[in-house]
Design an enzyme around this catalytic site. Sequence first.
Site, PDB file in Angstrom:
ATOM      1  N   GLY A   1      -8.760   1.258   3.241  1.00 52.95           N
ATOM      2  CA  GLY A   1      -7.369   0.838   3.002  1.00 52.95           C
ATOM      3  C   GLY A   1      -6.616   1.826   2.127  1.00 52.95           C
ATOM      4  O   GLY A   1      -5.737   1.450   1.349  1.00 52.95           O
TER       5      GLY A   1
ATOM      6  N   GLY B   1      -2.649   2.076   1.656  1.00 50.93           N
ATOM      7  CA  GLY B   1      -1.900   0.941   1.131  1.00 50.93           C
ATOM      8  C   GLY B   1      -1.255   1.206  -0.215  1.00 50.93           C
ATOM      9  O   GLY B   1      -1.330   2.317  -0.763  1.00 50.93           O
ATOM     10  N   GLN B   2      -0.637   0.152  -0.752  1.00 49.74           N
ATOM     11  CA  GLN B   2       0.106   0.287  -2.014  1.00 49.74           C
ATOM     12  C   GLN B   2      -0.800   0.831  -3.122  1.00 49.74           C
ATOM     13  O   GLN B   2      -0.432   1.773  -3.824  1.00 49.74           O
ATOM     14  CB  GLN B   2       0.689  -1.072  -2.435  1.00 49.74           C
ATOM     15  CG  GLN B   2       1.594  -0.960  -3.646  1.00 49.74           C
ATOM     16  CD  GLN B   2       1.938  -2.304  -4.277  1.00 49.74           C
ATOM     17  OE1 GLN B   2       1.361  -3.342  -3.942  1.00 49.74           O
ATOM     18  NE2 GLN B   2       2.878  -2.291  -5.198  1.00 49.74           N
TER      19      GLN B   2
ATOM     20  N   ILE C   1      -7.152   2.093   8.643  1.00 49.15           N
ATOM     21  CA  ILE C   1      -6.979   1.843  10.081  1.00 49.15           C
ATOM     22  C   ILE C   1      -5.804   2.666  10.618  1.00 49.15           C
ATOM     23  O   ILE C   1      -5.708   2.917  11.816  1.00 49.15           O
ATOM     24  CB  ILE C   1      -6.771   0.323  10.321  1.00 49.15           C
ATOM     25  CG1 ILE C   1      -7.027  -0.048  11.780  1.00 49.15           C
ATOM     26  CG2 ILE C   1      -5.393  -0.120   9.853  1.00 49.15           C
ATOM     27  CD1 ILE C   1      -7.091  -1.552  12.024  1.00 49.15           C
TER      28      ILE C   1
ATOM     29  N   ASP D   1     -11.513   1.374  10.902  1.00 47.00           N
ATOM     30  CA  ASP D   1     -11.284  -0.072  10.858  1.00 47.00           C
ATOM     31  C   ASP D   1     -12.521  -0.670  10.178  1.00 47.00           C
ATOM     32  O   ASP D   1     -13.642  -0.499  10.681  1.00 47.00           O
ATOM     33  CB  ASP D   1     -11.127  -0.603  12.295  1.00 47.00           C
ATOM     34  CG  ASP D   1     -10.809  -2.088  12.341  1.00 47.00           C
ATOM     35  OD1 ASP D   1     -11.182  -2.824  11.404  1.00 47.00           O
ATOM     36  OD2 ASP D   1     -10.197  -2.520  13.336  1.00 47.00           O
TER      37      ASP D   1
ATOM     38  N   TYR E   1      -5.667 -16.122   2.335  1.00 51.79           N
ATOM     39  CA  TYR E   1      -5.926 -14.910   1.527  1.00 51.79           C
ATOM     40  C   TYR E   1      -6.720 -15.266   0.272  1.00 51.79           C
ATOM     41  O   TYR E   1      -7.732 -14.635  -0.042  1.00 51.79           O
ATOM     42  CB  TYR E   1      -4.568 -14.293   1.172  1.00 51.79           C
ATOM     43  CG  TYR E   1      -4.615 -13.149   0.189  1.00 51.79           C
ATOM     44  CD1 TYR E   1      -5.186 -11.924   0.518  1.00 51.79           C
ATOM     45  CD2 TYR E   1      -4.034 -13.287  -1.076  1.00 51.79           C
ATOM     46  CE1 TYR E   1      -5.190 -10.869  -0.384  1.00 51.79           C
ATOM     47  CE2 TYR E   1      -4.029 -12.237  -1.977  1.00 51.79           C
ATOM     48  CZ  TYR E   1      -4.615 -11.023  -1.628  1.00 51.79           C
ATOM     49  OH  TYR E   1      -4.615  -9.992  -2.528  1.00 51.79           O
TER      50      TYR E   1
ATOM     51  N   LYS F   1     -10.477 -14.252  -1.014  1.00 48.62           N
ATOM     52  CA  LYS F   1     -10.712 -13.598  -2.310  1.00 48.62           C
ATOM     53  C   LYS F   1     -11.821 -14.321  -3.086  1.00 48.62           C
ATOM     54  O   LYS F   1     -12.651 -13.675  -3.727  1.00 48.62           O
ATOM     55  CB  LYS F   1      -9.420 -13.546  -3.134  1.00 48.62           C
ATOM     56  CG  LYS F   1      -8.414 -12.545  -2.584  1.00 48.62           C
ATOM     57  CD  LYS F   1      -8.952 -11.133  -2.709  1.00 48.62           C
ATOM     58  CE  LYS F   1      -8.223 -10.134  -1.860  1.00 48.62           C
ATOM     59  NZ  LYS F   1      -8.862  -8.825  -1.785  1.00 48.62           N
TER      60      LYS F   1
ATOM     61  N   ILE G   1       1.102  -6.246  -8.143  1.00 47.83           N
ATOM     62  CA  ILE G   1       1.184  -4.835  -8.557  1.00 47.83           C
ATOM     63  C   ILE G   1       2.569  -4.272  -8.227  1.00 47.83           C
ATOM     64  O   ILE G   1       3.061  -4.418  -7.103  1.00 47.83           O
ATOM     65  CB  ILE G   1       0.083  -3.995  -7.870  1.00 47.83           C
ATOM     66  CG1 ILE G   1      -1.320  -4.582  -8.149  1.00 47.83           C
ATOM     67  CG2 ILE G   1       0.162  -2.534  -8.322  1.00 47.83           C
ATOM     68  CD1 ILE G   1      -1.722  -4.664  -9.616  1.00 47.83           C
TER      69      ILE G   1
HETATM   70  P1  NAD Z   1      -1.846  -3.016   1.184  1.00 47.05           P
HETATM   71  O1  NAD Z   1      -1.529  -4.090   2.161  1.00 47.05           O
HETATM   72  O2  NAD Z   1      -0.739  -2.238   0.609  1.00 47.05           O
HETATM   73  O3  NAD Z   1      -2.870  -1.998   1.825  1.00 47.05           O
HETATM   74  C1  NAD Z   1      -3.969  -2.420   2.584  1.00 47.05           C
HETATM   75  C2  NAD Z   1      -4.365  -1.281   3.494  1.00 47.05           C
HETATM   76  O4  NAD Z   1      -5.425  -1.765   4.312  1.00 47.05           O
HETATM   77  C3  NAD Z   1      -3.246  -0.815   4.426  1.00 47.05           C
HETATM   78  O5  NAD Z   1      -3.054   0.581   4.311  1.00 47.05           O
HETATM   79  C4  NAD Z   1      -3.734  -1.199   5.815  1.00 47.05           C
HETATM   80  O6  NAD Z   1      -3.374  -0.254   6.805  1.00 47.05           O
HETATM   81  C5  NAD Z   1      -5.236  -1.229   5.601  1.00 47.05           C
HETATM   82  N1  NAD Z   1      -5.917  -2.078   6.586  1.00 47.05           N
HETATM   83  C6  NAD Z   1      -5.510  -3.242   7.126  1.00 47.05           C
HETATM   84  N2  NAD Z   1      -6.408  -3.684   7.997  1.00 47.05           N
HETATM   85  C7  NAD Z   1      -7.428  -2.781   8.014  1.00 47.05           C
HETATM   86  C8  NAD Z   1      -8.656  -2.695   8.705  1.00 47.05           C
HETATM   87  N3  NAD Z   1      -9.022  -3.615   9.606  1.00 47.05           N
HETATM   88  N4  NAD Z   1      -9.456  -1.649   8.448  1.00 47.05           N
HETATM   89  C9  NAD Z   1      -9.092  -0.692   7.559  1.00 47.05           C
HETATM   90  N5  NAD Z   1      -7.924  -0.706   6.878  1.00 47.05           N
HETATM   91  C10 NAD Z   1      -7.118  -1.755   7.107  1.00 47.05           C
HETATM   92  O7  NAD Z   1      -2.737  -3.674   0.027  1.00 47.05           O
HETATM   93  P2  NAD Z   1      -2.851  -3.229  -1.492  1.00 47.05           P
HETATM   94  O8  NAD Z   1      -1.727  -3.857  -2.204  1.00 47.05           O
HETATM   95  O9  NAD Z   1      -3.045  -1.767  -1.594  1.00 47.05           O
HETATM   96  O10 NAD Z   1      -4.159  -4.023  -1.908  1.00 47.05           O
HETATM   97  C11 NAD Z   1      -5.425  -3.406  -2.034  1.00 47.05           C
HETATM   98  C12 NAD Z   1      -6.408  -4.476  -2.469  1.00 47.05           C
HETATM   99  O11 NAD Z   1      -5.977  -5.031  -3.721  1.00 47.05           O
HETATM  100  C13 NAD Z   1      -6.533  -5.661  -1.506  1.00 47.05           C
HETATM  101  O12 NAD Z   1      -7.842  -6.148  -1.524  1.00 47.05           O
HETATM  102  C14 NAD Z   1      -5.625  -6.693  -2.117  1.00 47.05           C
HETATM  103  O13 NAD Z   1      -6.011  -8.000  -1.780  1.00 47.05           O
HETATM  104  C15 NAD Z   1      -5.830  -6.434  -3.591  1.00 47.05           C
HETATM  105  N6  NAD Z   1      -4.720  -6.915  -4.399  1.00 47.05           N
HETATM  106  C16 NAD Z   1      -3.499  -6.324  -4.339  1.00 47.05           C
HETATM  107  C17 NAD Z   1      -2.457  -6.803  -5.118  1.00 47.05           C
HETATM  108  C18 NAD Z   1      -1.080  -6.203  -5.066  1.00 47.05           C
HETATM  109  O14 NAD Z   1      -0.148  -6.756  -5.670  1.00 47.05           O
HETATM  110  N7  NAD Z   1      -0.888  -5.057  -4.395  1.00 47.05           N
HETATM  111  C19 NAD Z   1      -2.677  -7.892  -5.960  1.00 47.05           C
HETATM  112  C20 NAD Z   1      -3.921  -8.492  -5.981  1.00 47.05           C
HETATM  113  C21 NAD Z   1      -4.957  -7.979  -5.215  1.00 47.05           C
HETATM  114  N1  SER Z   2       0.221  -9.213  -4.622  1.00 50.17           N
HETATM  115  C1  SER Z   2      -0.700  -9.997  -3.875  1.00 50.17           C
HETATM  116  C2  SER Z   2       0.010 -10.885  -2.926  1.00 50.17           C
HETATM  117  O1  SER Z   2       1.114 -11.256  -3.242  1.00 50.17           O
HETATM  118  C3  SER Z   2      -1.542 -10.840  -4.791  1.00 50.17           C
HETATM  119  O2  SER Z   2      -2.846 -10.703  -4.430  1.00 50.17           O
HETATM  120  O3  SER Z   2      -0.519 -11.220  -1.916  1.00 50.17           O
END
Ligand code: NAD
Ligand code: SER
Length: 322
Positions: free
Chosen positions: A12, A15-16, A39, A57, A147, A151, A177
């Site tokens: 991933g 992602g963010q 992915i 993936d 979700y 978790k 975040i």
């Molecule tokens: P995001 O949605 O920005 O990024 C997730 C990435 O996963 C994306 O780039 C997407 O293309 C990729 N992805 C989706 N399906 C996939 C698959 N089948 N195989 C491979 N890649 C795949 O998420 P994020 O904000 O970067 O979050 C990263 C982790 O942190 C996650 O586990 C999320 O639950 C956790 N998290 C994030 C936040 C937040 O506010 N950003 C808060 C709490 C927890």
């Molecule tokens: N920022 C995330 C969401 O809103 C928390 O895990 O889904």
Amino acid sequence: MSKEMKRILITGACGQIGSELTMVLRERYGTDNVVATDIRKDPSREMVESGPYEVLDVRDREKLSSVVEKYSIDTIFHMAAILSASGEKNPWLAWDVNINGLYNVLEIAREKNLTRVFVPSSIAAFGPETPRKNTPQETVLKPRTIYGITKVVGERLGEYYFWKFGLDVRGVRYPGIISSKTLPGGGTTDYAVEIFYEALKHKKYTSFLRKDTRLPMMYMPDCLKATIMLMEADLSRLKHHTDFNVAGMSFSVEELANEIKKHIPDFKIDYKPDFRQEIADSWPESIDDSAAREEWGWSPDYDLSKMTADMLEKLRKKLSID
Ligand code: NAD
Ligand code: SER
């Protein structure tokens, strides 16, 4: 002493969080030692030009196994997931990616005797029966979103692999975040990023959460700091492993809007709550992170005013707005 991390794979990575984590880890561990995967077939130029990138993936266990072999990986930061709002639109996909993807990561790590795995949890692991203020480390985990359910499974499964197989799995319950580089990917806390873009571009924003909705949040530099601190912590100091509460700041939508108004006085906000309101109402307002502070020395650097000033400065440059 914990074993060292030398060859890292990030799932991933587009992602963010992954997009910034990849760059920080490449700086820290060497560009060739950090393999970014996602992915997505359209990673940023920065991502592909700064080190190895593989389309992966996480549901494809064979490919995951071959990438781990190819690069002699010893550590995985498993960031691939479907977040809360996207998960409610497609709960089947959220289960498939978040559970089957995680299971593949843990099984490969177990089979290949990897050094360490990072599996992020979230404030979404809590639910409406959890105390909402200063939410304790040990408390009720009865989430209402798919979700959040994935978790809680992630926390428990990671802990199971630790006790059963001796696999060093670690994780924090990230708050929402906030970041300026990559847009969030379908969560309930996304408003706290969107609001900055809209304030700068149009001087107005319509919030999908009520003005009094207060949630725990964290600025990206603190998110990266927490992730790396926990992964580099000495294992013998950890009493918890996969479920550390971590706090940054906590504010309502109206408080964030008022903070932005200090910099953009004619900024206007209105409120049209949608389906994400119910999700936000089931999450904590603030978090007790004393276990993280005691076991690996956690403390955040950013509060609401420092984060707001930095976000506006970074986005002004990014959007070329004076
Ligand atoms: P995001 O949605 O920005 O990024 C997730 C990435 O996963 C994306 O780039 C997407 O293309 C990729 N992805 C989706 N399906 C996939 C698959 N089948 N195989 C491979 N890649 C795949 O998420 P994020 O904000 O970067 O979050 C990263 C982790 O942190 C996650 O586990 C999320 O639950 C956790 N998290 C994030 C936040 C937040 O506010 N950003 C808060 C709490 C927890
Ligand atoms: N920022 C995330 C969401 O809103 C928390 O895990 O889904």
